[in-house]
Write a protein that holds these residues in place. Structure first.
Motif, PDB file in Angstrom:
ATOM      1  N   GLU A  14       0.832  -1.214   0.000  1.00 13.52           N
ATOM      2  CA  GLU A  14       0.000   0.000   0.000  1.00 13.52           C
ATOM      3  C   GLU A  14       0.862   1.258   0.000  1.00 13.52           C
ATOM      4  OE1 GLU A  14      -2.566  -0.645   3.358  1.00 13.52           O
ATOM      5  OE2 GLU A  14      -3.858  -2.011   2.234  1.00 13.52           O
ATOM      6  N   ALA A  15       1.938   1.263   0.765  1.00 15.18           N
ATOM      7  CA  ALA A  15       2.851   2.417   0.786  1.00 15.18           C
ATOM      8  C   ALA A  15       3.532   2.585  -0.565  1.00 15.18           C
ATOM      9  CB  ALA A  15       3.888   2.253   1.896  1.00 15.18           C
ATOM     10  N   PHE A  16       3.899   1.470  -1.183  1.00 19.22           N
ATOM     11  CA  PHE A  16       4.529   1.543  -2.504  1.00 19.22           C
ATOM     12  C   PHE A  16       3.561   2.137  -3.516  1.00 19.22           C
ATOM     13  CE2 PHE A  16       5.867  -0.006  -6.638  1.00 19.22           C
ATOM     14  CZ  PHE A  16       7.222   0.300  -6.615  1.00 19.22           C
ATOM     15  N   TRP A  17       2.304   1.680  -3.492  1.00 17.46           N
ATOM     16  CA  TRP A  17       1.290   2.215  -4.417  1.00 17.46           C
ATOM     17  C   TRP A  17       1.174   3.729  -4.248  1.00 17.46           C
ATOM     18  CZ3 TRP A  17      -1.189   1.662  -8.736  1.00 17.46           C
ATOM     19  CH2 TRP A  17      -2.361   2.382  -8.984  1.00 17.46           C
ATOM     20  N   LYS A  18       1.131   4.196  -3.004  1.00 21.40           N
ATOM     21  CA  LYS A  18       1.045   5.637  -2.755  1.00 21.40           C
ATOM     22  C   LYS A  18       2.265   6.365  -3.296  1.00 21.40           C
ATOM     23  CE  LYS A  18      -2.015   5.343   1.198  1.00 21.40           C
ATOM     24  NZ  LYS A  18      -2.159   5.400   2.640  1.00 21.40           N
ATOM     25  N   SER A  19       3.434   5.736  -3.220  1.00 20.60           N
ATOM     26  CA  SER A  19       4.650   6.378  -3.742  1.00 20.60           C
ATOM     27  C   SER A  19       4.647   6.457  -5.269  1.00 20.60           C
ATOM     28  CB  SER A  19       5.899   5.632  -3.264  1.00 20.60           C
ATOM     29  OG  SER A  19       6.075   4.409  -3.946  1.00 20.60           O
ATOM     30  N   CYS A  20       3.766   5.721  -5.911  1.00 26.89           N
ATOM     31  CA  CYS A  20       3.678   5.734  -7.376  1.00 26.89           C
ATOM     32  C   CYS A  20       2.798   6.870  -7.892  1.00 26.89           C
ATOM     33  CB  CYS A  20       3.115   4.403  -7.883  1.00 26.89           C
ATOM     34  SG  CYS A  20       4.189   3.002  -7.575  1.00 26.89           S
ATOM     35  N   PRO A  90       7.981  -4.957  -2.649  1.00 28.26           N
ATOM     36  CA  PRO A  90       7.675  -4.313  -3.933  1.00 28.26           C
ATOM     37  C   PRO A  90       8.904  -3.653  -4.567  1.00 28.26           C
ATOM     38  CG  PRO A  90       6.833  -3.000  -2.105  1.00 28.26           C
ATOM     39  CD  PRO A  90       7.380  -4.260  -1.513  1.00 28.26           C
ATOM     40  N   HIS A  91       8.994  -3.782  -5.896  1.00 25.95           N
ATOM     41  CA  HIS A  91      10.126  -3.207  -6.625  1.00 25.95           C
ATOM     42  C   HIS A  91       9.725  -2.293  -7.774  1.00 25.95           C
ATOM     43  CE1 HIS A  91      13.499  -5.317  -4.710  1.00 25.95           C
ATOM     44  NE2 HIS A  91      12.565  -6.226  -4.444  1.00 25.95           N
ATOM     45  N   CYS A  92       8.587  -2.579  -8.416  1.00 25.20           N
ATOM     46  CA  CYS A  92       8.185  -1.700  -9.514  1.00 25.20           C
ATOM     47  C   CYS A  92       6.695  -1.812  -9.785  1.00 25.20           C
ATOM     48  CB  CYS A  92       9.002  -1.965 -10.781  1.00 25.20           C
ATOM     49  SG  CYS A  92       8.679  -3.524 -11.599  1.00 25.20           S
ATOM     50  N   LEU A  93       6.203  -0.799 -10.467  1.00 24.46           N
ATOM     51  CA  LEU A  93       4.812  -0.759 -10.901  1.00 24.46           C
ATOM     52  C   LEU A  93       4.807  -0.909 -12.409  1.00 24.46           C
ATOM     53  CD1 LEU A  93       1.768  -0.139 -10.207  1.00 24.46           C
ATOM     54  CD2 LEU A  93       2.310   2.241 -10.799  1.00 24.46           C
ATOM     55  N   ILE A  94       4.001  -1.846 -12.900  1.00 30.02           N
ATOM     56  CA  ILE A  94       3.840  -1.998 -14.340  1.00 30.02           C
ATOM     57  C   ILE A  94       2.391  -1.711 -14.709  1.00 30.02           C
ATOM     58  CG2 ILE A  94       5.723  -3.665 -14.574  1.00 30.02           C
ATOM     59  CD1 ILE A  94       3.499  -5.866 -14.854  1.00 30.02           C
ATOM     60  N   HIS A 152       1.598  -7.926 -22.545  1.00 30.83           N
ATOM     61  CA  HIS A 152       2.690  -6.965 -22.724  1.00 30.83           C
ATOM     62  C   HIS A 152       2.499  -5.888 -21.656  1.00 30.83           C
ATOM     63  CE1 HIS A 152       3.191  -8.667 -26.807  1.00 30.83           C
ATOM     64  NE2 HIS A 152       4.446  -8.313 -26.615  1.00 30.83           N
ATOM     65  N   PHE A 153       3.599  -5.340 -21.164  1.00 34.15           N
ATOM     66  CA  PHE A 153       3.501  -4.318 -20.126  1.00 34.15           C
ATOM     67  C   PHE A 153       4.621  -3.301 -20.282  1.00 34.15           C
ATOM     68  CE2 PHE A 153       5.950  -7.861 -18.333  1.00 34.15           C
ATOM     69  CZ  PHE A 153       7.111  -7.215 -17.917  1.00 34.15           C
ATOM     70  N   LYS A 154       4.431  -2.189 -19.578  1.00 34.90           N
ATOM     71  CA  LYS A 154       5.489  -1.177 -19.488  1.00 34.90           C
ATOM     72  C   LYS A 154       5.724  -0.888 -18.015  1.00 34.90           C
ATOM     73  CE  LYS A 154       2.381   2.803 -19.825  1.00 34.90           C
ATOM     74  NZ  LYS A 154       2.027   4.009 -20.554  1.00 34.90           N
ATOM     75  N   VAL A 155       6.978  -0.575 -17.694  1.00 27.68           N
ATOM     76  CA  VAL A 155       7.303  -0.180 -16.327  1.00 27.68           C
ATOM     77  C   VAL A 155       6.913   1.277 -16.169  1.00 27.68           C
ATOM     78  CG1 VAL A 155       9.158   0.159 -14.649  1.00 27.68           C
ATOM     79  CG2 VAL A 155       9.159  -1.872 -16.117  1.00 27.68           C
ATOM     80  N   VAL A 156       6.101   1.561 -15.181  1.00 23.34           N
ATOM     81  CA  VAL A 156       5.646   2.913 -14.902  1.00 23.34           C
ATOM     82  C   VAL A 156       6.560   3.581 -13.877  1.00 23.34           C
ATOM     83  CG1 VAL A 156       3.731   4.292 -13.997  1.00 23.34           C
ATOM     84  CG2 VAL A 156       3.267   2.301 -15.451  1.00 23.34           C
ATOM     85  N   TYR A 157       6.973   2.783 -12.898  1.00 23.32           N
ATOM     86  CA  TYR A 157       7.818   3.302 -11.820  1.00 23.32           C
ATOM     87  C   TYR A 157       8.635   2.151 -11.236  1.00 23.32           C
ATOM     88  CZ  TYR A 157       9.186   4.964  -7.176  1.00 23.32           C
ATOM     89  OH  TYR A 157       9.894   5.286  -6.064  1.00 23.32           O
ATOM     90  N   ALA A 158       9.903   2.385 -11.033  1.00 19.76           N
ATOM     91  CA  ALA A 158      10.748   1.375 -10.391  1.00 19.76           C
ATOM     92  C   ALA A 158      11.457   2.020  -9.194  1.00 19.76           C
ATOM     93  CB  ALA A 158      11.786   0.841 -11.361  1.00 19.76           C
ATOM     94  N   LYS A 159      11.409   1.326  -8.071  1.00 19.38           N
ATOM     95  CA  LYS A 159      12.082   1.787  -6.856  1.00 19.38           C
ATOM     96  C   LYS A 159      13.574   1.633  -7.072  1.00 19.38           C
ATOM     97  CE  LYS A 159      11.993  -0.972  -3.300  1.00 19.38           C
ATOM     98  NZ  LYS A 159      11.551  -1.737  -2.122  1.00 19.38           N
ATOM     99  N   ILE A 160      14.306   2.669  -6.795  1.00 18.08           N
ATOM    100  CA  ILE A 160      15.749   2.624  -6.910  1.00 18.08           C
ATOM    101  C   ILE A 160      16.309   2.263  -5.550  1.00 18.08           C
ATOM    102  CG2 ILE A 160      17.833   3.929  -7.420  1.00 18.08           C
ATOM    103  CD1 ILE A 160      16.080   5.670  -9.284  1.00 18.08           C
ATOM    104  N   ASN A 161      17.054   1.183  -5.515  1.00 14.28           N
ATOM    105  CA  ASN A 161      17.603   0.706  -4.226  1.00 14.28           C
ATOM    106  C   ASN A 161      18.835   1.485  -3.837  1.00 14.28           C
ATOM    107  OD1 ASN A 161      15.597  -1.186  -4.011  1.00 14.28           O
ATOM    108  ND2 ASN A 161      16.781  -2.739  -5.065  1.00 14.28           N
TER     109      ASN A 161
END
Length: 161
Positions: A14-20, A90-94, A152-161
């Motif tokens: 849920e926190a990751f979704w909000k960060s997107c 969580p690592h990325c949003l597609i 098929h998908f696209k990366v919308v947001y990826a968390k940078i470690n």
């Protein structure tokens, strides 16, 4: 008593979704989403996630019988999904850009290559093994007529470690 691991993962998702929020259109801020990891092992999940994060993997597929066994409907074009590692971090949003159905025997080479897992022959061999494992686990049969959900998908947001 502390939180359960499931509760902790849910809060992280849920926190990751909000960060997107800054990476999706405002009209999608309240969209529904799902979260999941690839494969059926930590090794496979991490390998495939790394291919997504590097931009090599832009497609994925699953059997229709898996969706039915899990009482889930296949994703729709435009839907959002949070990809996690096998542990549920969580690592990325597609966002799904297309969804089609195809018997395994008719999967186009360009789709298989978009999965980023090697040559067409390597893709077929790996997926035959994986789908046979899944068929056994779900009391199904896998063969060339088995219907796959091709995404098929696209990366919308990826968390940078």
């Amino acid at each position: 008593m502390g939180e359960s691991p499931k509760s902790t993962r849910k809060k992280m998702i849920e926190a990751f979704w909000k960060s997107c929020g800054d990476h999706i259109p405002m009209e999608d801020w309240n969209a529904s989403f799902s979260s999941w990891s690839f494969g059926d092992s930590a090794e496979l999940a991490d390998k495939l996630l790394a291919l997504v994060l590097s931009g090599v993997k832009t497609a994925t597929c699953g059997t229709l019988f898996d969706y039915e066994a899990d009482n889930e409907v296949p994703p729709e074009e435009g839907s959002y999904h949070i990809l996690t590692d096998f542990a549920g971090i969580p690592h990325c949003l597609i966002q799904i850009t297309s969804v089609t159905l195809s018997p395994f025997r008719d999967v186009p080479m360009d789709f298989a290559l978009a999965e980023g897992e090697g040559s067409y022959e390597e893709w077929r061999e790996a997926h035959i093994k994986f789908f046979n494992r899944r068929a056994e686990e779900t009391s199904n049969t896998f063969d060339g007529d088995t219907v796959l959900v091709l995404e098929h998908f696209k990366v919308v947001y990826a968390k940078i470690n």
